[in-house]
Write an enzyme that holds these catalytic residues in place. Structure first.
Site, PDB file in Angstrom:
ATOM      1  N   ASP A   7      11.119  29.397  69.844  1.00 53.49           N
ATOM      2  CA  ASP A   7      11.788  29.347  71.137  1.00 53.49           C
ATOM      3  C   ASP A   7      13.132  28.665  70.935  1.00 53.49           C
ATOM      4  O   ASP A   7      13.209  27.628  70.257  1.00 53.49           O
ATOM      5  CB  ASP A   7      10.930  28.541  72.125  1.00 53.49           C
ATOM      6  CG  ASP A   7      11.364  28.764  73.554  1.00 53.49           C
ATOM      7  OD1 ASP A   7      10.522  29.204  74.353  1.00 53.49           O
ATOM      8  OD2 ASP A   7      12.547  28.505  73.875  1.00 53.49           O
ATOM      9  N   LEU A   8      14.173  29.264  71.531  1.00 53.03           N
ATOM     10  CA  LEU A   8      15.517  28.706  71.334  1.00 53.03           C
ATOM     11  C   LEU A   8      15.681  27.339  71.981  1.00 53.03           C
ATOM     12  O   LEU A   8      16.667  26.652  71.745  1.00 53.03           O
ATOM     13  CB  LEU A   8      16.567  29.674  71.889  1.00 53.03           C
ATOM     14  CG  LEU A   8      16.827  30.889  70.998  1.00 53.03           C
ATOM     15  CD1 LEU A   8      17.670  31.918  71.734  1.00 53.03           C
ATOM     16  CD2 LEU A   8      17.529  30.462  69.717  1.00 53.03           C
ATOM     17  N   LEU A  29      20.450  36.962  67.888  1.00 48.93           N
ATOM     18  CA  LEU A  29      20.728  37.829  69.039  1.00 48.93           C
ATOM     19  C   LEU A  29      20.049  37.310  70.305  1.00 48.93           C
ATOM     20  O   LEU A  29      20.128  37.925  71.358  1.00 48.93           O
ATOM     21  CB  LEU A  29      20.228  39.261  68.763  1.00 48.93           C
ATOM     22  CG  LEU A  29      20.609  39.884  67.420  1.00 48.93           C
ATOM     23  CD1 LEU A  29      20.105  41.325  67.343  1.00 48.93           C
ATOM     24  CD2 LEU A  29      22.103  39.871  67.218  1.00 48.93           C
ATOM     25  N   GLN A  32      19.749  34.487  77.155  1.00 46.38           N
ATOM     26  CA  GLN A  32      19.616  35.015  78.513  1.00 46.38           C
ATOM     27  C   GLN A  32      20.881  35.843  78.634  1.00 46.38           C
ATOM     28  O   GLN A  32      21.973  35.306  78.816  1.00 46.38           O
ATOM     29  CB  GLN A  32      19.550  33.858  79.527  1.00 46.38           C
ATOM     30  CG  GLN A  32      19.203  34.277  80.954  1.00 46.38           C
ATOM     31  CD  GLN A  32      20.111  35.325  81.558  1.00 46.38           C
ATOM     32  OE1 GLN A  32      19.797  36.541  81.509  1.00 46.38           O
ATOM     33  NE2 GLN A  32      21.247  34.924  82.072  1.00 46.38           N
ATOM     34  N   TYR A  44      19.834  27.204  82.799  1.00 42.51           N
ATOM     35  CA  TYR A  44      18.956  27.830  81.798  1.00 42.51           C
ATOM     36  C   TYR A  44      19.791  28.670  80.816  1.00 42.51           C
ATOM     37  O   TYR A  44      19.577  28.643  79.596  1.00 42.51           O
ATOM     38  CB  TYR A  44      17.911  28.707  82.506  1.00 42.51           C
ATOM     39  CG  TYR A  44      17.051  29.486  81.548  1.00 42.51           C
ATOM     40  CD1 TYR A  44      15.967  28.899  80.911  1.00 42.51           C
ATOM     41  CD2 TYR A  44      17.340  30.824  81.251  1.00 42.51           C
ATOM     42  CE1 TYR A  44      15.189  29.607  80.012  1.00 42.51           C
ATOM     43  CE2 TYR A  44      16.570  31.544  80.364  1.00 42.51           C
ATOM     44  CZ  TYR A  44      15.492  30.925  79.750  1.00 42.51           C
ATOM     45  OH  TYR A  44      14.736  31.635  78.857  1.00 42.51           O
ATOM     46  N   SER A  74      30.322  37.872  72.343  1.00 40.56           N
ATOM     47  CA  SER A  74      30.394  38.951  73.340  1.00 40.56           C
ATOM     48  C   SER A  74      31.799  39.142  73.888  1.00 40.56           C
ATOM     49  O   SER A  74      32.559  38.180  74.062  1.00 40.56           O
ATOM     50  CB  SER A  74      29.460  38.588  74.498  1.00 40.56           C
ATOM     51  OG  SER A  74      29.763  39.366  75.632  1.00 40.56           O
ATOM     52  N   GLU A  76      32.347  39.527  76.805  1.00 39.87           N
ATOM     53  CA  GLU A  76      32.388  38.765  78.062  1.00 39.87           C
ATOM     54  C   GLU A  76      33.201  37.476  77.912  1.00 39.87           C
ATOM     55  O   GLU A  76      33.631  36.907  78.915  1.00 39.87           O
ATOM     56  CB  GLU A  76      30.970  38.423  78.515  1.00 39.87           C
ATOM     57  CG  GLU A  76      30.247  39.560  79.206  1.00 39.87           C
ATOM     58  CD  GLU A  76      30.915  39.983  80.519  1.00 39.87           C
ATOM     59  OE1 GLU A  76      31.058  39.147  81.407  1.00 39.87           O
ATOM     60  OE2 GLU A  76      31.303  41.157  80.621  1.00 39.87           O
ATOM     61  N   TYR A  98      27.224  32.935  81.766  1.00 37.54           N
ATOM     62  CA  TYR A  98      26.894  33.596  80.495  1.00 37.54           C
ATOM     63  C   TYR A  98      28.101  33.576  79.552  1.00 37.54           C
ATOM     64  O   TYR A  98      27.990  33.205  78.372  1.00 37.54           O
ATOM     65  CB  TYR A  98      26.444  35.043  80.766  1.00 37.54           C
ATOM     66  CG  TYR A  98      26.322  35.882  79.518  1.00 37.54           C
ATOM     67  CD1 TYR A  98      25.199  35.787  78.705  1.00 37.54           C
ATOM     68  CD2 TYR A  98      27.325  36.780  79.154  1.00 37.54           C
ATOM     69  CE1 TYR A  98      25.100  36.561  77.543  1.00 37.54           C
ATOM     70  CE2 TYR A  98      27.230  37.546  78.012  1.00 37.54           C
ATOM     71  CZ  TYR A  98      26.113  37.438  77.203  1.00 37.54           C
ATOM     72  OH  TYR A  98      26.014  38.196  76.076  1.00 37.54           O
ATOM     73  N   LYS A 102      28.550  31.719  75.938  1.00 37.82           N
ATOM     74  CA  LYS A 102      28.881  32.458  74.707  1.00 37.82           C
ATOM     75  C   LYS A 102      30.128  31.886  74.027  1.00 37.82           C
ATOM     76  O   LYS A 102      30.230  31.910  72.804  1.00 37.82           O
ATOM     77  CB  LYS A 102      29.074  33.953  75.025  1.00 37.82           C
ATOM     78  CG  LYS A 102      27.770  34.722  75.191  1.00 37.82           C
ATOM     79  CD  LYS A 102      27.065  34.949  73.847  1.00 37.82           C
ATOM     80  CE  LYS A 102      25.811  35.778  74.001  1.00 37.82           C
ATOM     81  NZ  LYS A 102      25.042  35.917  72.744  1.00 37.82           N
TER      82      LYS A 102
HETATM   83  N1  GDD Z   1      23.919  45.441  85.808  1.00 34.34           N
HETATM   84  C1  GDD Z   1      24.606  46.070  86.784  1.00 34.34           C
HETATM   85  N2  GDD Z   1      23.901  46.582  87.840  1.00 34.34           N
HETATM   86  N3  GDD Z   1      25.950  46.173  86.682  1.00 34.34           N
HETATM   87  C2  GDD Z   1      26.611  46.826  87.680  1.00 34.34           C
HETATM   88  C3  GDD Z   1      25.939  47.387  88.783  1.00 34.34           C
HETATM   89  C4  GDD Z   1      24.516  47.254  88.867  1.00 34.34           C
HETATM   90  O1  GDD Z   1      23.871  47.705  89.807  1.00 34.34           O
HETATM   91  N4  GDD Z   1      26.860  47.982  89.585  1.00 34.34           N
HETATM   92  C5  GDD Z   1      28.051  47.809  89.009  1.00 34.34           C
HETATM   93  N5  GDD Z   1      27.919  47.107  87.857  1.00 34.34           N
HETATM   94  C6  GDD Z   1      29.017  46.691  86.968  1.00 34.34           C
HETATM   95  C7  GDD Z   1      29.041  45.183  86.685  1.00 34.34           C
HETATM   96  O2  GDD Z   1      29.630  44.480  87.785  1.00 34.34           O
HETATM   97  C8  GDD Z   1      29.901  45.164  85.418  1.00 34.34           C
HETATM   98  O3  GDD Z   1      31.261  45.186  85.753  1.00 34.34           O
HETATM   99  C9  GDD Z   1      29.555  46.477  84.719  1.00 34.34           C
HETATM  100  O4  GDD Z   1      28.858  47.278  85.695  1.00 34.34           O
HETATM  101  C10 GDD Z   1      28.663  46.334  83.479  1.00 34.34           C
HETATM  102  O5  GDD Z   1      27.545  45.536  83.811  1.00 34.34           O
HETATM  103  P1  GDD Z   1      26.298  45.390  82.787  1.00 34.34           P
HETATM  104  O6  GDD Z   1      25.810  46.719  82.387  1.00 34.34           O
HETATM  105  O7  GDD Z   1      25.334  44.450  83.440  1.00 34.34           O
HETATM  106  O8  GDD Z   1      26.935  44.765  81.476  1.00 34.34           O
HETATM  107  P2  GDD Z   1      27.984  43.556  81.261  1.00 34.34           P
HETATM  108  O9  GDD Z   1      29.285  44.190  80.841  1.00 34.34           O
HETATM  109  O10 GDD Z   1      28.018  42.638  82.409  1.00 34.34           O
HETATM  110  O11 GDD Z   1      27.341  42.768  80.037  1.00 34.34           O
HETATM  111  C11 GDD Z   1      26.715  43.431  78.930  1.00 34.34           C
HETATM  112  O12 GDD Z   1      27.616  43.610  77.861  1.00 34.34           O
HETATM  113  C12 GDD Z   1      28.109  42.411  77.268  1.00 34.34           C
HETATM  114  C13 GDD Z   1      29.092  42.778  76.161  1.00 34.34           C
HETATM  115  O13 GDD Z   1      28.473  43.395  75.089  1.00 34.34           O
HETATM  116  C14 GDD Z   1      25.517  42.562  78.514  1.00 34.34           C
HETATM  117  O14 GDD Z   1      24.745  43.263  77.550  1.00 34.34           O
HETATM  118  C15 GDD Z   1      25.985  41.242  77.920  1.00 34.34           C
HETATM  119  O15 GDD Z   1      24.857  40.527  77.428  1.00 34.34           O
HETATM  120  C16 GDD Z   1      26.944  41.565  76.756  1.00 34.34           C
HETATM  121  O16 GDD Z   1      27.423  40.365  76.198  1.00 34.34           O
END
Ligand code: GDD
Length: 281
Positions: A7-8, A29, A32, A44, A74, A76, A98, A102
């Protein structure tokens, strides 16, 4: 392969595990990893995603081993982007708990490399997707809904911000990239991305279009999926990874969408077929 408990948030256990296993390579990898969720559970997220990284780095040191270490950094971290496209030297401006966690983990990795000579590297990966993507991330949420709607099992899809732009690549290629990073003799930091950016709308166009549907008839706005602060634009330049690691993404946006929609369509057809067989006298 053997799965060990760990556990991390438990450093004693991490030291014990790493001492016993004496691994050549560690790919960290664990996190949260949901950006929206990190606004609901920031402490958390900081603990597991941020401190969790320093616990592993410290465990490597405590165990007196020389494992190579990969940190899943990331895109992000770029958040409110300071430069377009983003590279290894673009300053960070995270926009979520998040992203903040990171950035901490990124610098912890650099710091252990510089302080203790660990072969510790950051892969700054932009969004990487596949049919195995978690169902609450936007790409998979869309492709699952496309299949369910096409099969008559779902009527609408609630989404948040459709204007955000992401640099989406194909996860298996990025995993190979991680491996290439750890085959280097020295620790270093690399961006992995496609150098293309697309909106969620464009993803919707291609995904629904793949099965001859118009997304505007099904997609509704769900305010709960909006984020307190958004990352509007991500696009990464993978030039360094190309030059040093000979790594290059091959599956680009349209093909990625196809792969994901086809996989979810196929999964539902198989389920339908099974249920149909189950109903036969
Ligand atoms: N999840 C989600 N759900 N995102 C939505 C939605 C929805 O209903 N509607 C719009 N979005 C938009 C989010 O606001 C964001 O701008 C974009 O879609 C992508 O969201 P996610 O797919 O949740 O990914 P992320 O970009 O926030 O983060 C992912 O990628 C990062 C970079 O590799 C995650 O996997 C992170 O853990 C990772 O670091």
């Amino acid at each position: 392969m053997f799965l060990h408990y760990g556990d991390l948030s438990d450093s004693v256990n991490l030291v014990k595990l790493l001492y016993e296993l004496k691994l050549d390579e560690i790919y960290h990898l664990g996190a949260q990893s949901h950006v929206r969720v990190s606004f609901d559970i920031p402490e958390y997220t900081a603990d597991v995603t941020g401190l969790g990284t320093i616990r592993i780095l410290e465990a490597i040191r405590e165990a007196g081993i020389r494992s190579k270490f990969y940190q899943a950094s990331s895109s992000e971290m770029f958040g409110k982007v300071q430069e377009v496209p983003q590279t290894e030297v673009t300053p960070f401006w995270p926009r979520s708990p998040y992203g903040v966690a990171k950035v901490f983990a990124y610098w912890a990795t650099v710091n252990y490399r510089e302080s203790y000579g660990l072969c510790a590297s950051n892969g700054i990966l932009f969004n990487h997707e596949s049919p195995r993507r978690g169902e609450t991330f936007v790409t998979r949420k869309i492709t699952r809904a496309v299949a369910a709607i096409k099969h008559g099992l779902q009527k609408e899809l609630f989404l948040g911000n459709l204007e955000a732009r992401r640099d989406w690549g194909y996860a298996p290629e990025y995993v190979e990239g991680m491996w290439r990073i750890l085959q280097q003799d020295e620790g270093d930091d690399f961006v992995m991305a496609t150098n293309e950016t697309h909106t969620i709308r464009e993803f919707l166009d291609l995904a629904f279009g793949r099965v001859d549907l118009d997304w505007k008839e099904y997609v509704k706005h769900g305010v709960r999926y909006e984020r307190p602060a958004e990352v509007d634009l991500l696009i990464g330049n993978p030039e360094k990874a190309k030059r040093v690691l000979a790594w290059e993404p091959k599956v680009l946006f349209p093909e990625l969408v196809q792969i994901m929609v086809d996989a979810d369509m196929e999964a539902l057809s198989r389920r339908d077929a099974k249920e149909h067989l189950g109903r036969l006298p």
